[in-house]
Enzyme design. Structure first.
Site, PDB file in Angstrom:
ATOM      1  N   ASP A   7       0.837  -1.200   0.000  1.00 52.97           N
ATOM      2  CA  ASP A   7       0.000   0.000   0.000  1.00 52.97           C
ATOM      3  C   ASP A   7       0.873   1.253   0.000  1.00 52.97           C
ATOM      4  OD1 ASP A   7      -2.281   1.554   0.161  1.00 52.97           O
ATOM      5  OD2 ASP A   7      -3.015   0.674   2.025  1.00 52.97           O
TER       6      ASP A   7
ATOM      7  N   ASP B 126     -10.611   2.259  -3.345  1.00 50.20           N
ATOM      8  CA  ASP B 126     -11.169   2.066  -1.999  1.00 50.20           C
ATOM      9  C   ASP B 126     -12.683   2.117  -2.032  1.00 50.20           C
ATOM     10  OD1 ASP B 126      -8.941   1.556  -0.584  1.00 50.20           O
ATOM     11  OD2 ASP B 126      -8.670   3.580   0.206  1.00 50.20           O
TER      12      ASP B 126
HETATM   13  C1  DGJ Z   1      -5.787   1.984   1.874  1.00 48.93           C
HETATM   14  C2  DGJ Z   1      -6.137   0.766   1.091  1.00 48.93           C
HETATM   15  O1  DGJ Z   1      -6.601   1.102  -0.161  1.00 48.93           O
HETATM   16  C3  DGJ Z   1      -7.172  -0.037   1.875  1.00 48.93           C
HETATM   17  O2  DGJ Z   1      -7.578  -1.147   1.138  1.00 48.93           O
HETATM   18  C4  DGJ Z   1      -6.567  -0.450   3.193  1.00 48.93           C
HETATM   19  O3  DGJ Z   1      -5.517  -1.332   2.952  1.00 48.93           O
HETATM   20  C5  DGJ Z   1      -6.102   0.765   3.948  1.00 48.93           C
HETATM   21  N1  DGJ Z   1      -5.255   1.614   3.155  1.00 48.93           N
HETATM   22  C6  DGJ Z   1      -5.352   0.350   5.206  1.00 48.93           C
HETATM   23  O4  DGJ Z   1      -4.793   1.407   5.840  1.00 48.93           O
END
Ligand code: DGJ
Length: 728
Positions: free
Chosen positions: A477, A547
């Site tokens: 991430d 997201d």
């Molecule tokens: C952003 C990601 O896109 C989410 O899926 C998740 O992993 C969060 N960060 C966790 O902090």
């Protein structure tokens, strides 16, 4: 060989199955002019398109150099010599001069394609492609540029990049080093780009091309949620199936510029590359700079042709490793299930429920390390929080493995929390400018990944984590844009290199990870789809798309993404409901339908599902096993966009042997309508007869395509259908 040189005409031709690209050397000095790119033609030269009359010689002894230069189509324009459009190459000498221009020196043509050191790039062997290296120089500066062109044998794709070498005796500073330029006449083009924001990535935008400069860019240090390093020029009349489309896409994950410029008399210049703003690269004598690669795709069969060329290129010549062609494991991710509130037992409860239904992997998301129970601490401290996970990751992974499932883990290696052991020990590891408190985002700072010791420190920690437990998958991430771009280890004259060096550092670390753990399945992510670009695809065959996990919003996000990227690259999960993004309530079955074409998974607390919902999971997984391969390796067709029609959405994939087709249809919003929707299909073999798994009807491919398919009428919003056509 698909590339040749015609000595008499002083022209280079590059052929792909459906396109021809022609370069002409002009005048004794050998200016590199772009003569033609478009539908395949047999001619070796189209020099007349340069509009140079018999007595018009652009250079040196002509009285009209500047006027001609400003209208001449160029391959890689320099700066300050009469071509006042966007430059691909600009620089500053020690004396502060900024003028440069390139002329031909030599060339080399060979089969295959070289790797680009330190950079992601498409690849291919001698049977797949041929490469032209055009060496040119500015003879007053001792600067040489090698222009690289690779033409693919089976795809209408040409990949370009430039290597700039300082062969002089004094340093120069590059202030622009773009990857490719495409000069041509405007043909009533529309400009297509992908625009967005966090949780609404890659919305298709099509607008008429106007005068002046227009395009998209990122200055965020990542390719970004907001814009995609891509532009397409589509004839105004071009549709999904018809008309000419030219696309440029950059294999890069940092700042970029993708720009079309229409100047006098309808001259069109499209360029793509690293954004010149915030870029300055000092090139000492003997050093060279390699630009990222630009992918050029040409289609005379509308957007479908462009999409198919890019999908095939990215599936077969960009993504790598053992997972490239394998079905990706279905997974359950605990983020929307638990956020930070989990322990081993809770995770194992989810895993047990998942295993009982046939889900193949548990992914443990954010919150397993340091003291992390909220998002304001511990990034950089990559050791397990034993309070939450007694026995550590090894115990958890082993227990998950005992259930017959794989175990995957989330990390965010590029970041550091001010409240972390790492930051307390090494505050200088974060990007920042001395004397200026750095800007926080999600209470975190960005590590200076241009520095080897910073990367080593993170890598050693990751290596330990991965060596101590059986981890099959990593979600990498990256949750903030870059600010305060100052590096503690670069001298003032090299601070302008930092953003690009950062990106190279990310690539280096991902490459190291894959080298040491070759079976690892890597999924990139950046607050959802903030770094969904071809550069990242070189390292991870799948990327978390957004997201936003609401099924209806996802239709448009995935539609925009699929314009360029194969469905096999898109992480797509059945998520919690009401949606954590927008509160929308959609049926479990529809959430399954929307996620099915991508890398399928669940992201909700399975232990809280109803019996009825749980009972649907095996069927969804069965569909993923059966038709997932058609979505992932077949040809994709965007049949109907609810963003455009306001009512329903449909996509289709046809297996390469054209024996199976899958139609994924979602009825979004009821309108006053009594008749069933008629949907003309595409991509089928006209004479083959196909049976619908939905109705049992048998019809020829031509019938399904030109007559169309009647979609089952839905009485309620947000319902959908998966329809499989099999050749009989
Ligand atoms: C952003 C990601 O896109 C989410 O899926 C998740 O992993 C969060 N960060 C966790 O902090």
């Amino acid at each position: 060989m698909s590339i040749s040189y015609n000595e008499q005409e002083r022209s280079f031709r590059l052929d792909t199955p459906g396109s021809t690209y022609l370069i002409n050397l002009v005048d004794e000095e050998g200016f590199l002019c772009h003569a033609y790119y478009g539908r395949r033609i047999p001619d070796d030269t189209m020099r007349y398109l340069l509009r140079l009359g018999p007595d018009q010689r652009p250079f040196r002894d002509s009285g009209q150099q500047v006027g001609l230069f400003d209208a001449l189509p160029m391959e890689y324009p320099g700066h300050g010599l009469g071509d006042f459009r966007e430059s691909c190459l600009s620089l500053e000498t020690e004396e502060g001069h900024r003028v440069c221009g390139l002329t031909y020196v030599s060339h080399r043509i060979y089969g295959g394609k070289p790797a680009l050191p330190g950079l992601p790039a498409t690849y291919g062997g001698e049977e797949d492609c041929a490469t032209l290296e055009l060496r040119c120089r500015d003879r007053f500066l001792g600067l040489e540029v090698c222009l690289l062109y690779t033409a693919f044998e089976k795809l209408d794709v040409i990949c370009r990049s430039a290597r700039i070498e300082n062969r002089g005796e004094r340093p120069v500073t590059l202030t622009a080093a773009l990857s490719a330029c495409l000069d041509m006449d405007n043909r009533d083009f529309d400009l297509i780009t992908l625009h967005g924001s966090w949780a609404y990535e890659r919305m298709i935008q099509r607008r008429p091309l106007g005068w002046g400069k227009q395009g998209v860019s990122s200055l965020r240090g990542i390719s970004s949620h907001q814009e995609q390093p891509f532009l397409a020029l589509a004839e105004r009349a071009a549709t999904q199936e018809h008309g000419q489309v030219y696309a440029m896409h950059l294999v890069y994950s940092g700042n970029f510029l993708a720009q079309a410029e229409m100047s006098q008399q309808g001259l069109l210049r499209a360029v793509i590359g690293i954004h010149p703003q915030d870029f300055a690269w000092r090139l000492a004598p003997g050093e060279s700079f390699q630009t990222p690669e630009a992918v050029l795709a040409y289609s005379h069969t509308g957007l479908d042709g462009m999409t198919h060329a890019l999908h095939d290129l990215y599936r077969n010549h960009l993504t790598r490793g053992p997972w490239r062609d394998k079905p990706r494991p279905s997974l359950v991710n605990n983020w929307e299930a638990t956020y930070f509130d989990f322990d081993t037992e809770k995770l194992l409860d989810i895993a047990r429920t998942a295993a009982g239904r046939g889900i193949e992997m548990l992914v443990l998301d954010d919150g397993w390390f340091g003291r992390r129970n909220t998002d304001d601490n511990s990034l950089g401290d990559w050791f397990v929080n034993e309070k939450k996970l007694p026995g550590g990751l090894k115990y958890l992974a082993d227990e998950v493995n005992k259930l017959g499932m794989k175990f995957g883990l989330w990390v965010e290696p590029e970041m550091v929390s001010p409240d972390s052991e790492l930051y307390r020990a090494h505050p200088d590891y974060a990007l920042q400018i001395p004397g200026r408190p750095p800007m926080l985002s999600r209470t975190q700072l960005v590590l200076d990944f241009s520095r080897q010791e910073v990367r080593d420190c993170i890598y050693d920690q990751l290596h330990k984590v991965l060596s101590e437990a059986n981890i099959a998958y990593i979600k990498w991430d990256m949750n903030r844009a870059l600010t305060d771009v100052g590096g503690a280890c670069l001298p003032p004259e090299q601070q302008g290199e930092l953003l690009h060096r950062y990106v190279l550092g990310v690539y280096e670390l991902q490459e190291r990870l894959l080298r040491d753990f070759p079976d690892l399945l890597l999924e990139n992510c950046a607050s959802g789809g903030g770094r969904f670009d071809p550069g990242m695809l070189y390292y991870s065959p799948q990327i978390w798309t957004s997201d936003n996990t609401d099924a209806i919003d996802r239709l448009r996000i995935q539609e925009g993404t699929a314009l360029l990227y194969p469905l096999s690259t898109m992480g797509a999960h059945v998520a919690a409901c009401p949606s954590h993004t927008n509160g929308r309530v959609t049926p479990f079955a529809t959430r399954g339908l929307v996620s099915l074409p991508g890398c399928f998974g669940y992201e909700l607390d399975l232990t809280k599902l109803t019996e009825e919902e749980l009972a649907m999971i095996p069927g969804q997984l069965e569909n993923y096993r059966k038709v997932g391969p058609v979505f992932h390796s077949g040809d994709y067709y965007r049949l109907a966009s609810y963003g455009e029609n306001g009512e329903y959405d449909a996509l289709m994939a046809v297996s390469k042997d054209r024996k199976t087709a899958v139609i994924d249809y979602v009825h979004v919003m009821s309108r006053q309508r009594r008749r069933d929707v008629l949907l003309p299909l595409r991509g089928l073999d006209e004479t083959t007869r196909y049976r619908s798994g939905e109705t049992g009807e048998i019809r020829s491919g031509a019938g399904w395509m030109y007559g169309g398919m009647l979609l089952p009428r839905m009485e309620v919003d947000f319902l959908g259908k998966l329809i499989v056509l099999e050749a009989v």
